[in-house]
Design an enzyme around this catalytic site. Structure first.
Site, PDB file in Angstrom:
ATOM      1  N   SER A 145     -35.421  -3.444 -10.915  1.00 61.74           N
ATOM      2  CA  SER A 145     -35.564  -4.457 -12.072  1.00 61.74           C
ATOM      3  C   SER A 145     -36.935  -4.676 -12.477  1.00 61.74           C
ATOM      4  CB  SER A 145     -34.853  -5.656 -11.918  1.00 61.74           C
ATOM      5  OG  SER A 145     -35.144  -6.550 -13.170  1.00 61.74           O
ATOM      6  N   TYR A 158     -33.683 -13.182  -7.060  1.00 58.37           N
ATOM      7  CA  TYR A 158     -33.384 -11.888  -7.541  1.00 58.37           C
ATOM      8  C   TYR A 158     -34.556 -11.075  -7.920  1.00 58.37           C
ATOM      9  CZ  TYR A 158     -31.661  -8.142 -10.680  1.00 58.37           C
ATOM     10  OH  TYR A 158     -31.721  -6.904 -11.404  1.00 58.37           O
TER      11      TYR A 158
END
Length: 249
Positions: A145, A158
């Site tokens: 990401s 995350y």
């Protein structure tokens, strides 16, 4: 994906299910899915079955190493050769940075990092014994990401796990380069998925992007398939950022 057999971890829904469908359209010869939801995985394989392709499903909680290896071996036993592994399974619950619990840390680490690691190990052991195609024995693509590279106080656990996967990708790529196995990652920014729409994130995604919108899932999926497809015969240890300019904004 012309001529390749692909296995998608987390392929039962979202981007993973889209990748399974697009891989079929791109000429994949077989599709396997590993997911915690077997029914969803079976449904995601319908496009492949409609074209008469070999398919395989294994149910697995990827937080558990032995389950990862057993699931991979079960799919490989049904499909034979696995040319491309895509690690797409992840969780991303939001939590203010000073309120993340041990349980949330453990789940994020277990799925996003440990599960990715064990699936990579299983794939490498399988791929090392394969005859190369155009000098490549196999390809692994990990979904990371852009949050790995930008401050993200709403989702720090995350973001931290995705930064770890970037590092893990490079280390593994270096280790297996001699075997002709290519290991890369793709780091998207926010996607305009149905879930993002339901959670009210679309406006947030649009404001964060210089392009003024979140990515369509297909715009991310095509980079994953290119990285894991037959045209990639030399790139390894790289992280492909597809952020619509968010990375520099």
């Amino acid at each position: 994906m012309q001529g390749l057999s692909a296995l998608i971890v987390g392929g039962g829904s979202g981007l993973g299910a889209l990748l399974a469908r697009m891989a079929v359209d791109d000429g994949a010869t077989a599709i396997g899915i590993i997911d915690i939801n077997r029914a969803a995985a079976e449904a995601a394989l319908e496009p492949a079955r409609a074209k008469g392709l070999p398919t395989a499903v294994a149910e697995c909680d990827i937080q558990v190493g032995p389950q990862c290896h057993a699931a991979f071996e079960a799919v490989a036993a049904q499909l034979g050769r696995i040319d491309t592994l895509v690690n797409c399974a992840a969780i991303y619950p939001r939590r203010p940075i000073l309120e993340i619990t041990d349980e949330e840390w453990d789940a994020s680490n277990g799925i996003n990092i440990k599960g990715t690691y064990h699936m990579m190990v299983a794939a490498i052991r399988h791929m090392q014994s394969q005859e190369p195609k155009d000098q490549v024995r196999g390809r692994i693509v990990n979904l990371t990401s852009v949050d790995a590279f930008k401050a993200h106080p709403q989702n720090a656990h995350y973001a931290a796990t995705k930064a770890a996967v970037v590092s893990l990708t490079r280390s593994v790529a270096h280790h297996v380069a001699k075997d002709g196995i290519l290991v890369n990652s793709v780091a998207p920014a926010g996607m305009a998925t149905e879930r993002a729409r339901q959670l009210g994130f679309l406006e947030e995604l649009a404001k964060a992007s210089p392009l003024g919108r979140g990515a369509q899932p297909t715009e991310i999926a095509q980079w994953v398939l290119m990285t894991g497809g037959p045209k990639n015969t030399y790139m390894t240890g790289e992280n492909v950022i597809v952020s619509g300019g968010y990375i520099y904004a």
